[in-house]
Design an enzyme around this catalytic site. Sequence first.
Site, PDB file in Angstrom:
ATOM      1  N   ASP A  10     -11.315  -2.469  56.151  1.00  0.00           N
ATOM      2  CA  ASP A  10      -9.459  -2.335  56.430  1.00  0.00           C
ATOM      3  C   ASP A  10      -9.051  -1.135  56.319  1.00  0.00           C
ATOM      4  O   ASP A  10      -9.728   0.147  55.981  1.00  0.00           O
ATOM      5  CB  ASP A  10      -9.089  -3.009  55.048  1.00  0.00           C
ATOM      6  CG  ASP A  10      -9.220  -4.695  55.086  1.00  0.00           C
ATOM      7  OD1 ASP A  10      -9.895  -5.032  56.130  1.00  0.00           O
ATOM      8  OD2 ASP A  10      -8.569  -5.222  54.156  1.00  0.00           O
ATOM      9  N   HIS A  51     -13.516  -0.357  53.012  1.00  0.00           N
ATOM     10  CA  HIS A  51     -12.305   0.410  53.628  1.00  0.00           C
ATOM     11  C   HIS A  51     -12.946   1.540  54.501  1.00  0.00           C
ATOM     12  O   HIS A  51     -13.258   2.609  53.692  1.00  0.00           O
ATOM     13  CB  HIS A  51     -11.277   1.058  52.397  1.00  0.00           C
ATOM     14  CG  HIS A  51     -10.548  -0.211  51.907  1.00  0.00           C
ATOM     15  ND1 HIS A  51     -11.022  -1.251  50.951  1.00  0.00           N
ATOM     16  CD2 HIS A  51      -9.290  -0.863  52.141  1.00  0.00           C
ATOM     17  CE1 HIS A  51     -10.148  -2.180  50.629  1.00  0.00           C
ATOM     18  NE2 HIS A  51      -9.110  -1.813  51.415  1.00  0.00           N
TER      19      HIS A  51
HETATM   20 ZN   LIG Z   1      -5.478  -2.725  53.380  1.00  0.00          ZN
END
Ligand SMILES: [Zn+2]
Length: 257
Positions: A48, A194
């Site tokens: 993400d 991430h």
């Molecule tokens: Zn996010």
Amino acid sequence: MKLIFLASLLAFGSYLGYTIVEDPGSQLFGKTVTAGPSDAREIALTFDDGPNPPYTDRILDVLRAERVQATFFVVGRAAVAYPATLRRIVREGHSIGNHTWDHSHLLVQSQATVGDELKRTDDAIYRITGIRTWLMRPPFGARDFAVLDEAKALGYTVVMWSVPLPNDWDQPGDATIARRVIDNVHDGSIIVLHDGNRGIVCDPRRTAPDLCDRAQDVAATREIIEHLKAQGYRFVTVPHLLADSVDATRTLAHSSQ
Ligand SMILES: [Zn+2]
């Protein structure tokens, strides 16, 4: 109406509020995907908040070396800032999902703004790569009826996760990130790491360097893949993971993209 609802939700207390609106498994506001089938040894790695060079590129290097396909939930403003990295993600066979334009907390937005966040990002992805994605993940996992209604109206499947977030953004060390993931993986798991930080476009000359530093995620990605491959898991994209469980029309309609 939305504000009244939100206010009453907050009145329950922040913990309960979190449980309802950000708990990845809650289906209270509508159907979301949290995992794939539990009868196949397939799992999905998702990243993400990027693109965020050079870390996204370093993750892509790891995936290429390991011959693993993943899914990147990109933030529109970062996609526009780093189109070459976005194109590389697609060129190397990975899937893309929509993670909104600026990583806004959608619960404080009107339904029209939620739609604009998604459409603006979709347009950017299409302009840069020529593909349209049918996957979306709300920032912070936060959603309510309006968010899910709007996502559904625009044709999105909302993809949450099944492995608890390893809090990789706190940079606890790559071994800790990897361990938190590995210990919680099952058949059909969807993992979140991430490669960026809320789509912030980091200028090394002006931004605190650790704000966008995802070196631990790069190392953890390699460790997670090596460990779980040894346990017999196959890493697939989210569309592949869901191929048998989302409706056939949608799969067909998007199979060429
Ligand atoms: Zn996010």
